[in-house]
Motif scaffolding. Sequence first.
Motif, PDB file in Angstrom:
ATOM      1  N   GLY A  75     -27.285  54.679 -38.502  1.00  0.00           N
ATOM      2  CA  GLY A  75     -26.582  55.907 -38.169  1.00  0.00           C
ATOM      3  C   GLY A  75     -27.295  57.166 -38.608  1.00  0.00           C
ATOM      4  N   ARG A  76     -28.640  57.093 -38.663  1.00  0.00           N
ATOM      5  CA  ARG A  76     -29.417  58.245 -39.132  1.00  0.00           C
ATOM      6  C   ARG A  76     -30.466  58.639 -38.088  1.00  0.00           C
ATOM      7  NH1 ARG A  76     -29.941  55.404 -44.931  1.00  0.00           N
ATOM      8  NH2 ARG A  76     -31.893  54.646 -44.035  1.00  0.00           N
ATOM      9  N   PRO A  77     -30.031  59.134 -36.918  1.00  0.00           N
ATOM     10  CA  PRO A  77     -30.996  59.460 -35.866  1.00  0.00           C
ATOM     11  C   PRO A  77     -31.966  60.572 -36.246  1.00  0.00           C
ATOM     12  CG  PRO A  77     -28.800  60.253 -35.292  1.00  0.00           C
ATOM     13  CD  PRO A  77     -28.638  59.378 -36.484  1.00  0.00           C
ATOM     14  N   GLU A  78     -31.516  61.527 -37.059  1.00  0.00           N
ATOM     15  CA  GLU A  78     -32.437  62.583 -37.470  1.00  0.00           C
ATOM     16  C   GLU A  78     -33.584  62.021 -38.301  1.00  0.00           C
ATOM     17  OE1 GLU A  78     -29.183  62.640 -38.084  1.00  0.00           O
ATOM     18  OE2 GLU A  78     -28.308  64.442 -37.145  1.00  0.00           O
ATOM     19  N   ARG A  79     -33.244  61.122 -39.226  1.00  0.00           N
ATOM     20  CA  ARG A  79     -34.286  60.487 -40.034  1.00  0.00           C
ATOM     21  C   ARG A  79     -35.174  59.605 -39.171  1.00  0.00           C
ATOM     22  NH1 ARG A  79     -31.944  58.407 -45.764  1.00  0.00           N
ATOM     23  NH2 ARG A  79     -34.116  57.738 -45.881  1.00  0.00           N
ATOM     24  N   ALA A  80     -34.600  59.000 -38.151  1.00  0.00           N
ATOM     25  CA  ALA A  80     -35.393  58.195 -37.220  1.00  0.00           C
ATOM     26  C   ALA A  80     -36.449  59.055 -36.547  1.00  0.00           C
ATOM     27  CB  ALA A  80     -34.483  57.550 -36.174  1.00  0.00           C
ATOM     28  N   LEU A  81     -36.057  60.231 -36.079  1.00  0.00           N
ATOM     29  CA  LEU A  81     -37.003  61.128 -35.421  1.00  0.00           C
ATOM     30  C   LEU A  81     -38.066  61.619 -36.401  1.00  0.00           C
ATOM     31  CD1 LEU A  81     -34.510  63.217 -33.268  1.00  0.00           C
ATOM     32  CD2 LEU A  81     -36.149  61.515 -32.436  1.00  0.00           C
ATOM     33  N   GLU A  82     -37.648  61.921 -37.614  1.00  0.00           N
ATOM     34  CA  GLU A  82     -38.602  62.373 -38.624  1.00  0.00           C
ATOM     35  C   GLU A  82     -39.632  61.285 -38.923  1.00  0.00           C
ATOM     36  OE1 GLU A  82     -38.614  63.997 -43.268  1.00  0.00           O
ATOM     37  OE2 GLU A  82     -36.722  63.588 -42.239  1.00  0.00           O
ATOM     38  N   LEU A  83     -39.164  60.056 -39.038  1.00  0.00           N
ATOM     39  CA  LEU A  83     -40.071  58.944 -39.293  1.00  0.00           C
ATOM     40  C   LEU A  83     -41.034  58.754 -38.130  1.00  0.00           C
ATOM     41  CD1 LEU A  83     -40.964  56.479 -40.950  1.00  0.00           C
ATOM     42  CD2 LEU A  83     -39.093  55.188 -39.881  1.00  0.00           C
ATOM     43  N   GLY A  84     -40.521  58.834 -36.918  1.00  0.00           N
ATOM     44  CA  GLY A  84     -41.371  58.653 -35.746  1.00  0.00           C
ATOM     45  C   GLY A  84     -42.433  59.717 -35.619  1.00  0.00           C
TER      46      GLY A  84
END
Length: 249
Positions: A75-84
């Motif tokens: 449930g952490r899409p912002e962190r997903a984008l940051e990681l990507g």
Amino acid sequence: MAALLVDEDPETANLHALSAARRAGRVAVVRETAAITAYRTGDFATALRELRTYRRISGRNDQLPMMVDCERGLGRPERALELGRSVDRAALETPVQVELAIAMSGARLDLGNPTAALGELEIPQLDPSTAYSWSPALYSAYAATLEELGRQDEADEWWARVDRAAAALEEAADDNAWETVDVVEEEVEGHDEHGAGGIDDTEQLGDDTDERDDADQLGGDTAELDDPDDELGEIDDDNPRDVEGSAAD
């Protein structure tokens, strides 16, 4: 055993992976397998921990798309984008670039931004004229995102391309050629429902992360289309079984 069982019984596959981790917790492919089997059971927190450990041991970024997907699962899409965005995509192998684009697109959808999601998928590999092993998943994700945007006619065209790409790749596999195959484009009056492409992790379970065959690497197969932290526990080398959790013997 993890590779044999992961599709039909991922929970038992994960137990085998944990058993392997007790015996060889500092081997990269062992931690990678533990991550993949945890991912398949929906345990995204454990999968992410194991992927971080695998990345640290191996120095590889080939599982970055799955890490991004785990952040989404938590449930952490912002962190997903940051990681990507933390890795230069040009430095990744082509199949990994495609998987990362799909995962990043999913994170954009999680945030309710299908326009940005579509932009994530508009990469050079989105080529309707040639089918690679990653093409069906990429085409599917693109079609599903077009549907989110209400562009159904365009989505239908890409769903048809999914079917043609899969058929061309299957024909190439049957011929044992893995060479370019000409396919006549036909009008498709109907198509099956498809979901957005995800991470294909089953074939990644192997004996060696560096010596996989072409299918495992999700690359190299083409067909021409005519188209309009170490959280498993600190592994004590003197007491390799000192790890929490049960595992198959």
